[in-house]
Design a protein around this motif. Sequence first.
Motif, PDB file in Angstrom:
ATOM      1  N   PRO A 257       0.814  -1.224   0.000  1.00 22.08           N
ATOM      2  CA  PRO A 257       0.000   0.000   0.000  1.00 22.08           C
ATOM      3  C   PRO A 257       0.845   1.270   0.000  1.00 22.08           C
TER       4      PRO A 257
ATOM      5  N   LEU B 291       0.664   4.270  -2.590  1.00 27.58           N
ATOM      6  CA  LEU B 291       0.500   5.674  -2.202  1.00 27.58           C
ATOM      7  C   LEU B 291       1.642   6.528  -2.759  1.00 27.58           C
TER       8      LEU B 291
ATOM      9  N   ALA C  39       0.933   7.177  -6.306  1.00 26.93           N
ATOM     10  CA  ALA C  39      -0.103   8.210  -6.413  1.00 26.93           C
ATOM     11  C   ALA C  39       0.487   9.595  -6.161  1.00 26.93           C
TER      12      ALA C  39
ATOM     13  N   VAL D  26      -6.519   6.625  -5.848  1.00 23.55           N
ATOM     14  CA  VAL D  26      -5.844   5.488  -5.219  1.00 23.55           C
ATOM     15  C   VAL D  26      -6.893   4.451  -4.848  1.00 23.55           C
TER      16      VAL D  26
ATOM     17  N   LEU E  47      -7.433   1.398  -2.799  1.00 24.51           N
ATOM     18  CA  LEU E  47      -6.869   0.624  -1.687  1.00 24.51           C
ATOM     19  C   LEU E  47      -8.008   0.229  -0.756  1.00 24.51           C
TER      20      LEU E  47
ATOM     21  N   GLY F 107      -5.724   2.430   4.828  1.00 22.54           N
ATOM     22  CA  GLY F 107      -6.923   2.744   4.070  1.00 22.54           C
ATOM     23  C   GLY F 107      -7.374   4.166   4.293  1.00 22.54           C
TER      24      GLY F 107
ATOM     25  N   ALA G 114      -5.143   6.357   2.328  1.00 23.87           N
ATOM     26  CA  ALA G 114      -5.503   6.376   0.906  1.00 23.87           C
ATOM     27  C   ALA G 114      -6.681   7.317   0.660  1.00 23.87           C
TER      28      ALA G 114
ATOM     29  N   ASN H 248      -6.675  10.691  -1.666  1.00 24.00           N
ATOM     30  CA  ASN H 248      -7.665  11.001  -2.700  1.00 24.00           C
ATOM     31  C   ASN H 248      -8.311  12.357  -2.461  1.00 24.00           C
TER      32      ASN H 248
END
Length: 778
Positions: free
Chosen positions: A298, A302, A305, A318, A320, A327, A330, A334
Motif C-alpha cells: 500500500p 501511495l 499516487a 488510489v 486501496l 486505508g 488512501a 484522494n
Amino acid sequence: MLRNSFQARIGGVLILLLLVVIGALYVAVKAATDAAVRAQAQEQLNVGSRVFEQLLALRSDQLRQAARVLAADFGFKDAVVSGDTPTIRSALANQGARINADAVFLLGLDGSLQVSTDPGIDAEALARLGAQLLPRRDGAHLFLLPIGRQIYLLVDATVSAPLPIARVLVGFAVDREFALQLRELTHLELSLVASRDGAAPTWISTLPTRAQALLEAQMQAAGAMPQRFGDGIEHYFGQHLQLASGPGYRVEALLHKSLGEAEAAFAPLDRRILLISLGAMLASLIGALLLARSVSRPVRALAAAAQRIGRGDYQQAVALARSDELGLLALAVNDMQRGIAERERQLAHNALHDALTGLPNRTLALERLGSAITAGRPIALLYLGVGNFAAINESCGQGGGDLALQQLARRLQATLRPGDSLARLLGDEFLLLLQECDGGSAVASADRLHQLLLKPLRIGTLDVALECRIGIAAYPADGDTPDDLLRRARIAMQDAARHPGRLQLYQQGRDAAQQRQVQLIRDLRHAAAQGQLLLHYQPKLDIREGRVRQAEALLRWQHPQLGMVSPGEFIPLAERTGSIQLLTAWVIEEVMRQLQEWDGRGVWVQVSLNISTEDLLDAGLPARVGALLARYRVAPEQLIFEITESGVMLDPERALQVLHGLRDYRIGLSVDDFGTGYSSLAQLKRMPVQELKIDQSFIRELDDHREDSVIVRSTIEMSHSLGLKVVAEGVELASSLNLLQRWHCDTAQGYLISRPLAAEAFEAWLAQPYRPPLAKVH
C-alpha cells in the motif's frame, strides 16, 4: 535496492527485535541454569562434607573401641609389664587384623616407640607422634597424622596396671580406597593433602591425573587450596576442610564437584531452548516478511499516487480497499488530490483574473494581445483611468471604492462587442481590447464609451460621478509588441488628463519623454551618493539697508548623461516617488557644511532652504537637524526653513509639532508661496514662523494699477501687524522693487538682484560693492 526498501527495513527491524528478545531470553535462562548448577554443586558439596565427616567418625568409633579393648586386656597388660615384646607384637597384630587396622603402636609414657606393626615408621614420624601424645594423659584421643607417605587416622588409649604404664595407638590409612569409597557414596571427587615442613606434600586424590596436576600447580602458586580450579576443558567447584594441624604439619581435604557434569544435566534444556528460539525466529521471519509486504505494497501504491499528483495527474484515484490506517491514508490522499486539483484550477484562474471584479488581469490581457499580434489582426487598446478615484475612496470609504470599480467593470462589459475583451490592470485602470479596429474607429468607440461613463454611479446613498480619461493605441500603427502597445496606451491616457475631452491618441515621440522620466526616477535615488547634486545660492536683498546678507539655497542636478536637470522637472518626480526626503536631508547637511566653510573665512550669511511636505510631517526631523548643528558648529540663526501652506494643512497638528521642535533649536521659519494655499489667518497665527514669502506670481508683473498690487500691499501690512517679515520673490523689474520699497517690504529676491550662483561665484559676488538695479533683467 531491495536492501533499502521499506519492506526490508520493516522485516529487518522486526527480526532484530526478535533476536534481541531471544538473546535476552537465552542469556537469562543461561544465567539461571548457571546459578542452579552452582547451587546444586554447593548443596552436593555440603552433603559430601557431612558424609565425609560421618565416615571418619564411624571409622574412629571402630578404632576407639578396639583400642579400649586392647588396653583393658589382662594378658596384654602382663606382657607390657613384663616387657614381653613378642607377645605384645602378636597382640597388636591380632587386634589390628580383627578390625582391619593398618597400624598398631605401643608407646612409652615419654612418647618413645616400644612396639609397632608398621615397620616403616621413621624417627620424624615418631617425634611427631610423641609430640601429639605427650599433652594427652588420660582417655582415648582421635587425630590425623602423616606418617611416611601415608595419612593415618589414629586413636590412642592408656594402658594402666593400675597406674598408666604405656599408650596404645590403633589406626588405619586414609588412602585412595577410602577416597574412592567416599566418591561412590557422594559422587564427589576427594583430594587429601598432608603438608609437612621440609618434605613434599602427600596427595591422595580421586581426580584424573591431568586435573590433579592442575590443582597441585594452582595450590602451589596460591599457597592455599583454591575453591575453584580448572582449564578450558573442565572446571571444578570445591569445598575446603581443615582436618588436622600440629607442629610442622597440616592435613586438609578438598571435595570437588565437576561443573561439566552438573551442567550436563541442563544440556537438554539448552538444546530445547535453542530449538524453540530457532523455530520462533523462523516463524517470526516469515511473519515479519508477510507484515512488511502487507504494509509496503500500500505504501508503494501511495508513493506512486504521490508521484502522479506531483506530475499534475489528478484523474486516477488510489484504489486501496483497506479499513486500517493505510486505508484512511488512501482516502486522505484522494481527498488531497481532489483539493489540489480544485486549488490549482482556482489558482490558475486567480493568476489570470482580478479578484475584485472577476475580469482578466494584466497577464491575460497581454496574452490575448500577443495572440492578436501573432495572428496579424488589427487591434486597438483603450486604456481607461479614473482621475478622481482617490476622492471617491475618501468620500465613500474603501468599500465604496470597491463597489465603484465593480459597477464600472459591469458598465464596460456591457459595451463589448463579440471578440472584444476587458481587463483590470491595477487600481483604477482598465484596458479594452477592440478586435479588428484601427485608431480612427477606436476614437469613435472611446467617445461613445466616455459619454456612457458620464452617468453617475450609485454608491449607497451617494451619486458618484467618474472623471474618466482614455488613452488610445492601435496595432500595427503604434507598436508591434504587447508591452510597447500597453505602455504607449498608458502614456496616451496620462496625456488625456490634460485635454478637455479626456481622450487622447498616442502621439509619436512620447516614448522619449516617458523614458526620460523613468531614467530620472531611477537615477535620482543615487544622485547624492554619486556627487551629482549641487547647490546654487540666490542673493536676497535687504531693501531697507540696501545690502545682501541672505540667500536661498536652490538644488541643482548635474546628470552624467542628461546634463543639468531643471528642479521643476526632478523635484515633482522626487515628491511622487518618495525620494524627496533623501534630497532634503542632503540639502540640509550641504548648507551647514557650506556655512561652516564660509564662517571659517569670515563670511556671515543667512541661508534659507525648502522643507518638503514629507519632512514637515516627520517627527524625527528636529533631532536630526540638532545633531547636524552640533556636528558642523553652525549658529542656528543662520538657517531659515521654508515651508508651504499646503504642507501644513495636510496634518496641522503633526506639522505644528515639528515646527515647534525646529524653533526650539532657534531655526528661523518662513511660509513659502504665501497666497497660493488655503491657510487661514487663524492657522497662520498658530504657526511659529517669522516671515512670509509672497509667491512670484504676484510680483513678476507688479504694477501700481494692477489687482496684484492690492494683494501684495495688504499682505505686507497684515504681516507687519502680526510681527512677521515679508520676502517678495520673482522681482525682475526695478519698478516692482521701487513699489516694494515704498510699501516697506523687508526683503526682495529675483533676477533683478541676481540669478542663482554657485557657492564660489556667490562668495565672489558678495565681496563686490552692491549697486541697485535700474533696468529689467532678461
